[in-house]
Write a protein that holds these residues in place. Sequence first.
Motif, PDB file in Angstrom:
ATOM      1  N   ASP A  52       0.848  -1.192   0.000  1.00 36.52           N
ATOM      2  CA  ASP A  52       0.000   0.000   0.000  1.00 36.52           C
ATOM      3  C   ASP A  52       0.884   1.243   0.000  1.00 36.52           C
ATOM      4  O   ASP A  52       1.645   1.472   0.940  1.00 36.52           O
ATOM      5  CB  ASP A  52      -0.915  -0.003   1.224  1.00 36.52           C
ATOM      6  CG  ASP A  52      -1.851   1.192   1.265  1.00 36.52           C
ATOM      7  OD1 ASP A  52      -1.939   1.928   0.258  1.00 36.52           O
ATOM      8  OD2 ASP A  52      -2.498   1.380   2.306  1.00 36.52           O
ATOM      9  N   LEU A  53       0.796   2.058  -1.029  1.00 33.02           N
ATOM     10  CA  LEU A  53       1.658   3.225  -1.166  1.00 33.02           C
ATOM     11  C   LEU A  53       1.162   4.448  -0.404  1.00 33.02           C
ATOM     12  O   LEU A  53       1.894   5.421  -0.250  1.00 33.02           O
ATOM     13  CB  LEU A  53       1.812   3.576  -2.652  1.00 33.02           C
ATOM     14  CG  LEU A  53       2.522   2.510  -3.491  1.00 33.02           C
ATOM     15  CD1 LEU A  53       2.493   2.892  -4.958  1.00 33.02           C
ATOM     16  CD2 LEU A  53       3.934   2.293  -3.017  1.00 33.02           C
ATOM     17  N   SER A  54      -0.067   4.439   0.097  1.00 34.84           N
ATOM     18  CA  SER A  54      -0.620   5.609   0.790  1.00 34.84           C
ATOM     19  C   SER A  54       0.206   6.051   2.000  1.00 34.84           C
ATOM     20  O   SER A  54       0.505   7.243   2.136  1.00 34.84           O
ATOM     21  CB  SER A  54      -2.063   5.356   1.206  1.00 34.84           C
ATOM     22  OG  SER A  54      -2.855   5.138   0.073  1.00 34.84           O
ATOM     23  N   PRO A  55       0.598   5.150   2.917  1.00 38.29           N
ATOM     24  CA  PRO A  55       1.428   5.595   4.046  1.00 38.29           C
ATOM     25  C   PRO A  55       2.771   6.174   3.598  1.00 38.29           C
ATOM     26  O   PRO A  55       3.258   7.147   4.175  1.00 38.29           O
ATOM     27  CB  PRO A  55       1.628   4.327   4.879  1.00 38.29           C
ATOM     28  CG  PRO A  55       0.500   3.434   4.506  1.00 38.29           C
ATOM     29  CD  PRO A  55       0.214   3.745   3.055  1.00 38.29           C
ATOM     30  N   LEU A  56       3.367   5.597   2.563  1.00 35.96           N
ATOM     31  CA  LEU A  56       4.633   6.118   2.044  1.00 35.96           C
ATOM     32  C   LEU A  56       4.438   7.517   1.476  1.00 35.96           C
ATOM     33  O   LEU A  56       5.262   8.411   1.701  1.00 35.96           O
ATOM     34  CB  LEU A  56       5.190   5.180   0.979  1.00 35.96           C
ATOM     35  CG  LEU A  56       6.502   5.587   0.328  1.00 35.96           C
ATOM     36  CD1 LEU A  56       7.607   5.735   1.377  1.00 35.96           C
ATOM     37  CD2 LEU A  56       6.905   4.575  -0.724  1.00 35.96           C
ATOM     38  N   LEU A  57       3.346   7.741   0.776  1.00 37.85           N
ATOM     39  CA  LEU A  57       3.046   9.059   0.223  1.00 37.85           C
ATOM     40  C   LEU A  57       2.931  10.098   1.337  1.00 37.85           C
ATOM     41  O   LEU A  57       3.505  11.184   1.243  1.00 37.85           O
ATOM     42  CB  LEU A  57       1.756   9.015  -0.593  1.00 37.85           C
ATOM     43  CG  LEU A  57       1.279  10.339  -1.166  1.00 37.85           C
ATOM     44  CD1 LEU A  57       2.237  10.830  -2.241  1.00 37.85           C
ATOM     45  CD2 LEU A  57      -0.119  10.191  -1.723  1.00 37.85           C
ATOM     46  N   VAL A  58       2.229   9.783   2.415  1.00 39.35           N
ATOM     47  CA  VAL A  58       2.072  10.713   3.532  1.00 39.35           C
ATOM     48  C   VAL A  58       3.422  10.981   4.195  1.00 39.35           C
ATOM     49  O   VAL A  58       3.750  12.122   4.528  1.00 39.35           O
ATOM     50  CB  VAL A  58       1.045  10.172   4.556  1.00 39.35           C
ATOM     51  CG1 VAL A  58       1.040  11.014   5.822  1.00 39.35           C
ATOM     52  CG2 VAL A  58      -0.342  10.147   3.937  1.00 39.35           C
TER      53      VAL A  58
END
Length: 76
Positions: A52-58
């Motif tokens: 899941d790339l969402s946490p990395l984006l944040v």
Amino acid sequence: ARLMREIWRVLTSDGRVTYGHSGRLVGARSVVRWFPDDRLASAIVTNQSRFDLSPLLVDLLAIVAPRHVAEGWQSD
């Protein structure tokens, strides 16, 4: 214009309005985001289709454009 509305979505990330698109294909995943208020764009690609790339984006956003919503931060 209709195709652009179907591909690009209006989202929020870390309390910021962003336009973006994400997706995955066999063995890969990607996310593209544009943060117009911060004058910032981001593209992340990985060869892990289950990641899941969402946490990395944040996390990356916090590094390059820190923001403290509770302190009333506003962009220029």
